[in-house]
Design a protein around this motif. Structure first.
Motif, PDB file in Angstrom:
ATOM      1  N   THR A  52      33.240  37.075  53.284  1.00  0.00           N
ATOM      2  CA  THR A  52      32.108  36.291  53.807  1.00  0.00           C
ATOM      3  C   THR A  52      31.131  37.195  54.557  1.00  0.00           C
ATOM      4  OG1 THR A  52      33.644  34.458  54.145  1.00  0.00           O
ATOM      5  CG2 THR A  52      31.502  34.264  55.201  1.00  0.00           C
ATOM      6  N   GLU A  71      33.819  44.173  63.260  1.00  0.00           N
ATOM      7  CA  GLU A  71      35.134  43.810  62.760  1.00  0.00           C
ATOM      8  C   GLU A  71      36.172  44.108  63.866  1.00  0.00           C
ATOM      9  OE1 GLU A  71      36.877  42.409  60.115  1.00  0.00           O
ATOM     10  OE2 GLU A  71      38.550  42.983  61.418  1.00  0.00           O
ATOM     11  N   GLY A  72      37.009  43.116  64.162  1.00  0.00           N
ATOM     12  CA  GLY A  72      37.998  43.257  65.238  1.00  0.00           C
ATOM     13  C   GLY A  72      39.103  44.244  64.924  1.00  0.00           C
ATOM     14  N   THR A  80      40.831  38.513  52.838  1.00  0.00           N
ATOM     15  CA  THR A  80      40.196  39.132  51.664  1.00  0.00           C
ATOM     16  C   THR A  80      41.012  40.308  51.120  1.00  0.00           C
ATOM     17  OG1 THR A  80      38.029  38.484  52.484  1.00  0.00           O
ATOM     18  CG2 THR A  80      38.077  40.299  50.896  1.00  0.00           C
ATOM     19  N   LYS A  86      41.120  35.535  42.162  1.00  0.00           N
ATOM     20  CA  LYS A  86      40.582  34.815  41.001  1.00  0.00           C
ATOM     21  C   LYS A  86      39.196  34.320  41.416  1.00  0.00           C
ATOM     22  CE  LYS A  86      44.929  32.819  39.301  1.00  0.00           C
ATOM     23  NZ  LYS A  86      45.712  31.555  39.260  1.00  0.00           N
ATOM     24  N   ASP A 345      45.115  31.080  54.733  1.00  0.00           N
ATOM     25  CA  ASP A 345      43.748  30.567  54.668  1.00  0.00           C
ATOM     26  C   ASP A 345      43.729  29.224  55.385  1.00  0.00           C
ATOM     27  OD1 ASP A 345      41.154  31.080  54.060  1.00  0.00           O
ATOM     28  OD2 ASP A 345      41.297  30.638  51.927  1.00  0.00           O
ATOM     29  N   GLY A 375      38.498  31.216  48.360  1.00  0.00           N
ATOM     30  CA  GLY A 375      37.393  31.784  49.127  1.00  0.00           C
ATOM     31  C   GLY A 375      36.558  32.828  48.404  1.00  0.00           C
ATOM     32  N   MET A 376      36.909  33.225  47.177  1.00  0.00           N
ATOM     33  CA  MET A 376      36.051  34.215  46.517  1.00  0.00           C
ATOM     34  C   MET A 376      34.696  33.572  46.222  1.00  0.00           C
ATOM     35  SD  MET A 376      37.896  37.023  46.352  1.00  0.00           S
ATOM     36  CE  MET A 376      38.414  36.567  47.986  1.00  0.00           C
TER      37      MET A 376
HETATM   38  C1  LIG Z   1      47.698  34.233  49.373  1.00  0.00           C
HETATM   39  C2  LIG Z   1      46.260  33.909  49.125  1.00  0.00           C
HETATM   40  C3  LIG Z   1      45.737  33.995  47.839  1.00  0.00           C
HETATM   41  C4  LIG Z   1      44.396  33.693  47.620  1.00  0.00           C
HETATM   42  N1  LIG Z   1      43.908  33.765  46.337  1.00  0.00           N
HETATM   43  C5  LIG Z   1      42.618  33.428  46.107  1.00  0.00           C
HETATM   44  C6  LIG Z   1      42.088  33.466  44.781  1.00  0.00           C
HETATM   45  O1  LIG Z   1      42.773  33.806  43.820  1.00  0.00           O
HETATM   46  N2  LIG Z   1      40.793  33.106  44.615  1.00  0.00           N
HETATM   47  C7  LIG Z   1      40.015  32.689  45.650  1.00  0.00           C
HETATM   48  O2  LIG Z   1      38.862  32.319  45.435  1.00  0.00           O
HETATM   49  N3  LIG Z   1      40.472  32.700  46.926  1.00  0.00           N
HETATM   50  C8  LIG Z   1      41.751  33.047  47.168  1.00  0.00           C
HETATM   51  N4  LIG Z   1      42.225  33.036  48.441  1.00  0.00           N
HETATM   52  C9  LIG Z   1      41.295  32.745  49.553  1.00  0.00           C
HETATM   53  C10 LIG Z   1      40.414  33.924  49.915  1.00  0.00           C
HETATM   54  O3  LIG Z   1      41.121  35.124  49.811  1.00  0.00           O
HETATM   55  C11 LIG Z   1      39.887  33.744  51.342  1.00  0.00           C
HETATM   56  O4  LIG Z   1      39.359  32.447  51.478  1.00  0.00           O
HETATM   57  C12 LIG Z   1      38.784  34.732  51.657  1.00  0.00           C
HETATM   58  O5  LIG Z   1      39.241  36.039  51.404  1.00  0.00           O
HETATM   59  C13 LIG Z   1      38.350  34.591  53.105  1.00  0.00           C
HETATM   60  O6  LIG Z   1      37.389  35.582  53.374  1.00  0.00           O
HETATM   61  P1  LIG Z   1      36.729  35.694  54.806  1.00  0.00           P
HETATM   62  O7  LIG Z   1      35.797  36.830  54.765  1.00  0.00           O
HETATM   63  O8  LIG Z   1      36.189  34.372  55.202  1.00  0.00           O
HETATM   64  O9  LIG Z   1      37.953  35.970  55.787  1.00  0.00           O
HETATM   65  P2  LIG Z   1      38.725  37.338  56.046  1.00  0.00           P
HETATM   66  O10 LIG Z   1      38.847  38.128  54.822  1.00  0.00           O
HETATM   67  O11 LIG Z   1      39.980  36.972  56.756  1.00  0.00           O
HETATM   68  O12 LIG Z   1      37.765  38.125  57.011  1.00  0.00           O
HETATM   69  C14 LIG Z   1      37.587  37.764  58.366  1.00  0.00           C
HETATM   70  C15 LIG Z   1      37.533  39.039  59.183  1.00  0.00           C
HETATM   71  O13 LIG Z   1      37.160  38.712  60.507  1.00  0.00           O
HETATM   72  C16 LIG Z   1      37.869  39.526  61.406  1.00  0.00           C
HETATM   73  N5  LIG Z   1      37.895  38.847  62.704  1.00  0.00           N
HETATM   74  C17 LIG Z   1      38.545  37.718  63.025  1.00  0.00           C
HETATM   75  N6  LIG Z   1      38.300  37.371  64.296  1.00  0.00           N
HETATM   76  C18 LIG Z   1      37.465  38.303  64.791  1.00  0.00           C
HETATM   77  C19 LIG Z   1      36.840  38.506  66.064  1.00  0.00           C
HETATM   78  N7  LIG Z   1      37.025  37.645  67.065  1.00  0.00           N
HETATM   79  N8  LIG Z   1      36.047  39.594  66.228  1.00  0.00           N
HETATM   80  C20 LIG Z   1      35.845  40.471  65.212  1.00  0.00           C
HETATM   81  N9  LIG Z   1      36.414  40.330  63.997  1.00  0.00           N
HETATM   82  C21 LIG Z   1      37.206  39.267  63.790  1.00  0.00           C
HETATM   83  C22 LIG Z   1      39.229  39.654  60.769  1.00  0.00           C
HETATM   84  O14 LIG Z   1      39.919  40.791  61.250  1.00  0.00           O
HETATM   85  C23 LIG Z   1      38.881  39.740  59.291  1.00  0.00           C
HETATM   86  O15 LIG Z   1      38.739  41.071  58.846  1.00  0.00           O
HETATM   87  C24 LIG Z   1      43.562  33.317  48.699  1.00  0.00           C
HETATM   88  C25 LIG Z   1      44.087  33.222  49.989  1.00  0.00           C
HETATM   89  C26 LIG Z   1      45.417  33.499  50.201  1.00  0.00           C
HETATM   90  C27 LIG Z   1      45.975  33.367  51.586  1.00  0.00           C
END
Ligand SMILES: Cc1cc2nc3c(=O)[nH]c(=O)nc-3n(C[C@H](O)[C@H](O)[C@H](O)COP(=O)(O)OP(=O)(O)OC[C@H]3O[C@@H](n4cnc5c(N)ncnc54)[C@H](O)[C@@H]3O)c2cc1C
Length: 520
Positions: A52, A71-72, A80, A86, A345, A375-376
């Protein structure tokens, strides 16, 4: 690749690797970024460098805005870095439910937004010639249970109503038979870190300031919302975007009662039987998701599933990996498992992500969360919505995904509330206990909960025999954290915060570490 050396991968019971390591993270050497050491002023402060945050930074920097991404921990090491990757708008059994809860128009918005996001990822892969194993494939939602055949038929009818290109089939390219399967044509999968690494380079070229080990603790909400970091530095912004998976700043949006954290497990297996076409997920529980992946030029499969609420499981966490292994081994001839990893998630009240202003009143602070393991596309959709809201452009999906939408009408809320009220139980549970486990009996790589200096304490003995002691009270709302023996972490059963065995935050909503304790 650090973890996997053919023939010498360390195996535990059932041939699983001893350590949890994500292939995505292990296969790319990522650049490092400094910690923020000063007060800065930017147009947009983005918190969280996952799919995201990076996609949003990329889009906003392209608009000429002055962007900073903090990034924390380290970049791309949240969900991610531990996904199945997928890229699809087939999000399990969802469209029939969305139609009955929201009506066709809104279900259409959900599909269109995710389909557009899928196409947008493909467009970026082509535009930047990103070498990230991007592969177009049909996605299949299958069932081995008679009970689910009707549900797949209903889902197919929903596809027809929404003009989704798909069909019902009764055979799939897997080495076992299915009762029925619903195909969604022309979806994709990829290597998420290879993809995001290129976007991150684009961000750098477009002037985005990137900081690691810089945790946001709070937002001071004024005309210029200000991010306050753990080291008490300030990022003065015109807009703040919480891409932190769980919002660290609630702003009275009451997110902890509006969603819960759900974990799942993944193993990468080399199998004799290859899956040359398609990617798969079953409709029933326990979830079994399958997709091909290339590791060092060889074909492997990812098997994912075994969901449970974070910090709550009826079996030790390692047993979830074993269950995935059993499934793989029963249906395929497994030759080797070089990787295992897990992640979590967030799931919202009505299964639709919360994307938009954190509350109606706070115009300059945004949030994207609740992607329900899809979430992709959902994160890419969130990034596109943020770009449009900030640039004052029309976005047809913004209202539907807004966290302030009316979610009262959804019948699943009753079930959700029951699921989420166990928070109260876990808040009290263990508070009065003073367990008396003997620390001396701990083996290396084992943990226990015991009483240290009169306090309830979590004790972990590392592989060098060093003892690490933490207060088991979660720094978010005071629930008692539980030991996760699959990842060597302390996990909170209330809202899904997770900590390393030394007490540092891995997953929010917690922003502060567990208190460290010393043996007197
Ligand atoms: C097992 C599994 C399989 C999945 N497979 C799929 C799939 O096949 N297809 C699909 O579409 N989705 C899939 N998902 C979902 C998808 O991977 C996630 O929804 C997506 O990666 C979330 O991305 P994000 O950037 O929102 O969160 P994140 O990748 O978690 O990034 C958030 C970042 O914020 C940082 N952070 C948090 N709090 C703070 C703070 N206070 N200060 C600074 N930094 C902070 C964290 O360290 C982290 O790096 C899957 C999820 C899981 C659990």
């Amino acid at each position: 690749m650090k973890n996997y050396v053919e023939g010498v991968t360390i195996m535990t019971q059932q041939g699983l690797p001893k350590q949890s390591t994500s292939y995505w993270r292990d296969s790319v050497a990522l650049q490092e970024f400094p910690k923020l050491q000063e007060k800065i002023k930017v147009d947009v402060g983005i918190v969280g460098a996952g799919m995201t945050g990076i996609t949003t930074a990329y889009l906003l920097a392209k608009q000429g805005l002055d962007v900073c991404l903090i990034e924390g921990n380290t970049i791309m090491n949240g969900t991610t870095g531990h996904t199945t990757a997928k890229i699809t708008a087939q999000h399990g059994l969802i469209y029939d439910e969305l139609i009955s809860h929201f009506g066709i128009e809104h279900a259409q918005l959900y599909y269109e937004a995710n389909n557009r996001a899928k196409n947008f990822i493909k467009q970026l892969v082509n535009e930047h010639k990103i070498d990230c194993q991007f592969t177009n494939e049909d996605a299949f939602l299958y069932t081995k249970s008679n009970e689910y055949v009707q549900k797949l038929e209903n889902e197919y009818k929903a596809y027809e109503k929404l003009n989704i290109d798909g069909s019902l089939v009764d055979t799939v390219n897997l080495p076992f038979s299915v009762k029925s399967a619903l195909k969604m044509k022309n979806q994709a999968y990829f290597h998420p870190i290879e993809y995001l690494n290129v976007l991150l380079n684009e961000c750098k070229e477009n002037g985005v300031q990137i900081y690691e080990q810089t945790r946001a603790l709070n937002v001071e909400y004024t005309k210029h919302p200000t991010i306050i970091t753990e080291d008490d530095h300030r990022i003065i912004c015109r807009y703040v975007i919480q891409a932190s998976h769980y919002p660290f700043y609630d702003g009275t949006g009451f997110y902890p009662v509006k969603m819960y954290a759900d974990r799942a497990y993944i193993i990468a297996a080399k199998t004799k039987e290859k899956v040359t076409t398609g990617m798969y997920i079953n409709a029933e529980t326990p979830t079994r998701s399958i997709r091909p992946i290339t590791i060092d030029g060889e074909e492997f499969l990812l098997f994912a599933g075994e969901s449970h609420k974070t910090g709550q499981s009826d079996k030790p966490m390692m047993a979830h990996y074993n269950a995935l292994y059993d499934f793989a081994n029963k249906n395929f001839t497994v030759e080797q498992i070089p990787y295992r990893w897990s992640a979590q998630d967030l799931v919202t009240l009505d299964k639709v992500p919360y994307v938009g202003r954190v509350t109606k009143a706070q115009h300059n602070v945004f949030v994207a969360t609740g992607f329900r393991k899809w979430g992709m596309t959902n994160s890419t959709n969130a990034a596109l919505i943020f770009r449009d809201l900030i640039m004052d452009q029309e976005n047809p999906y913004a209202e539907f995904f807004s966290p302030s939408r009316n979610i009262k009408a959804n019948p699943s809320i009753k079930k959700f509330v029951t699921y989420n009220t166990d928070v109260a139980k876990h808040l009290i549970k263990g508070k009065l206990e003073r367990p008396q486990e003997e620390i001396e009996h701990l083996q290396p790589n084992e943990a226990c909960v015991t009483t240290v200096n009169g306090e309830r304490a979590g004790v972990y003995k590392d592989t060098d025999g060093k003892i690490h002691i933490v207060d088991t009270t979660c720094s978010h709302m005071g629930c008692e954290v539980q030991w996760n023996n699959a990842e060597n972490t302390w996990d909170c059963p209330c809202h899904g915060s997770r900590y390393t065995y030394t007490g540092n935050v891995l997953n929010g909503p917690a922003v502060k570490p567990l208190n460290k304790l010393e043996l007197s």
